[in-house]
Design an enzyme around this catalytic site. Structure first.
Site, PDB file in Angstrom:
ATOM      1  N   ASP A  44      58.713   3.226  22.776  1.00 20.41           N
ATOM      2  CA  ASP A  44      59.044   3.611  24.508  1.00 20.41           C
ATOM      3  C   ASP A  44      57.758   3.948  25.101  1.00 20.41           C
ATOM      4  OD1 ASP A  44      58.916   5.920  22.927  1.00 20.41           O
ATOM      5  OD2 ASP A  44      60.536   6.692  24.036  1.00 20.41           O
ATOM      6  N   ASP A  76      64.289  10.253  27.591  1.00 25.09           N
ATOM      7  CA  ASP A  76      65.269  11.068  28.110  1.00 25.09           C
ATOM      8  C   ASP A  76      64.390  12.332  28.187  1.00 25.09           C
ATOM      9  OD1 ASP A  76      64.343  11.911  25.246  1.00 25.09           O
ATOM     10  OD2 ASP A  76      66.020  13.279  25.333  1.00 25.09           O
ATOM     11  N   LYS A  79      49.908   6.763  27.390  1.00 21.04           N
ATOM     12  CA  LYS A  79      49.215   7.814  28.138  1.00 21.04           C
ATOM     13  C   LYS A  79      47.931   8.001  27.352  1.00 21.04           C
ATOM     14  CE  LYS A  79      53.313  10.878  28.627  1.00 21.04           C
ATOM     15  NZ  LYS A  79      53.969  12.205  28.802  1.00 21.04           N
ATOM     16  N   ASP A 109      51.986   8.671  23.282  1.00 24.54           N
ATOM     17  CA  ASP A 109      51.674   9.898  24.102  1.00 24.54           C
ATOM     18  C   ASP A 109      50.273  10.679  23.335  1.00 24.54           C
ATOM     19  OD1 ASP A 109      51.621  12.040  25.648  1.00 24.54           O
ATOM     20  OD2 ASP A 109      53.153  13.173  24.468  1.00 24.54           O
TER      21      ASP A 109
HETATM   22  P1  5GP Z   1      53.651  11.062  20.422  1.00 27.25           P
HETATM   23  O1  5GP Z   1      53.751  11.096  19.141  1.00 27.25           O
HETATM   24  O2  5GP Z   1      52.577   9.752  20.748  1.00 27.25           O
HETATM   25  O3  5GP Z   1      52.947  12.355  20.988  1.00 27.25           O
HETATM   26  O4  5GP Z   1      54.943  10.879  21.091  1.00 27.25           O
HETATM   27  C1  5GP Z   1      55.812   9.862  20.928  1.00 27.25           C
HETATM   28  C2  5GP Z   1      57.404  10.234  21.224  1.00 27.25           C
HETATM   29  O5  5GP Z   1      57.068  11.407  22.230  1.00 27.25           O
HETATM   30  C3  5GP Z   1      57.723   9.277  22.062  1.00 27.25           C
HETATM   31  O6  5GP Z   1      58.387   8.351  21.394  1.00 27.25           O
HETATM   32  C4  5GP Z   1      58.763  10.058  23.042  1.00 27.25           C
HETATM   33  O7  5GP Z   1      60.068  10.376  22.375  1.00 27.25           O
HETATM   34  C5  5GP Z   1      57.860  11.467  23.443  1.00 27.25           C
HETATM   35  N1  5GP Z   1      57.310  11.373  24.609  1.00 27.25           N
HETATM   36  C6  5GP Z   1      55.888  11.490  24.725  1.00 27.25           C
HETATM   37  N2  5GP Z   1      55.837  11.488  26.239  1.00 27.25           N
HETATM   38  C7  5GP Z   1      56.943  11.450  26.687  1.00 27.25           C
HETATM   39  C8  5GP Z   1      57.541  11.394  28.119  1.00 27.25           C
HETATM   40  O8  5GP Z   1      56.646  11.302  28.982  1.00 27.25           O
HETATM   41  N3  5GP Z   1      58.748  11.372  28.342  1.00 27.25           N
HETATM   42  C9  5GP Z   1      59.666  11.311  27.244  1.00 27.25           C
HETATM   43  N4  5GP Z   1      60.943  11.121  27.851  1.00 27.25           N
HETATM   44  N5  5GP Z   1      59.280  11.352  26.084  1.00 27.25           N
HETATM   45  C10 5GP Z   1      58.037  11.469  25.801  1.00 27.25           C
END
Ligand code: 5GP
Length: 174
Positions: free
Chosen positions: A98, A157, A129, A101
């Site tokens: 999805d 979510d 992002k 981040d």
């Molecule tokens: P990362 O490991 O890249 O920091 O984060 C990945 C996970 O964090 C994503 O799969 C998602 O579940 C959650 N996440 C990161 N940013 C967002 C956001 O803006 N909105 C939502 N709903 N979930 C996010």
């Protein structure tokens, strides 16, 4: 009290972009088949919509990971809570996520999946992002590059709510 959500990408914009991504993926995998690995739960809607737009043969599997941290911040520690049903040997794997981040989840996951004997592993993420990146992750297919805001809808979510919104919105916090 209901949260205020402002629209970032309308349903039409999201659907158009997914159609374009499906076309690109179909071109890139011409003459091959592609094995989609959707990451639960956030990527379910995207995985299904994308699959419908791909014209080469598609198989689909899902896995679930949890990262230790609070609801909006991921930590570097990731755990597989539901593994794949099918082995990856001999497959062209396309991980469908999805949002990327910090990159913590995907950097761990891609590393893990790359050791399972597939022909290739690529990554497709609806949202990206880059401003928030802590770990380098190569995103092969990106739907939209977004600013540093917390988004919901289209599978994403906020405390398990809003996954069913057909558009992508930003939760306004004051
Ligand atoms: P990362 O490991 O890249 O920091 O984060 C990945 C996970 O964090 C994503 O799969 C998602 O579940 C959650 N996440 C990161 N940013 C967002 C956001 O803006 N909105 C939502 N709903 N979930 C996010």
């Amino acid at each position: 009290m209901a949260d205020k959500i402002s629209v970032l990408y309308t349903e039409e914009q999201v659907n158009n972009r997914i159609r374009e991504m499906g076309e690109q993926i179909s071109k890139d995998y011409a003459g091959k088949s592609v094995h989609l690995v959707g990451i639960l739960k956030g990527a379910t809607f995207f995985t299904c919509e994308l699959a419908k737009r791909i014209t080469v043969p598609v198989t689909i599997d899902f896995m679930s990971v949890s990262s230790y941290g609070d609801a909006t911040e991921s930590s570097g520690v990731v755990k597989i809570t539901k593994d794949l049903d099918e082995p990856l040997e001999g497959k062209n794997v396309l991980v469908v996520e999805d949002i990327v981040d910090t990159g913590n989840t995907l950097s761990y996951l891609l590393d893990n999946l790359q050791k399972r004997g597939s022909l290739s592993v690529r990554l497709c993420s609806l949202l990206n992002k880059p401003e928030r990146r802590l770990k380098e992750v190569n995103v092969d297919y990106t739907g939209f590059v977004i600013p540093d805001a917390f988004v919901v809808g289209y599978g994403l979510d906020y405390a398990q709510k809003y996954r069913n919104l057909p558009y992508i919105g930003i939760v306004e916090t004051d």
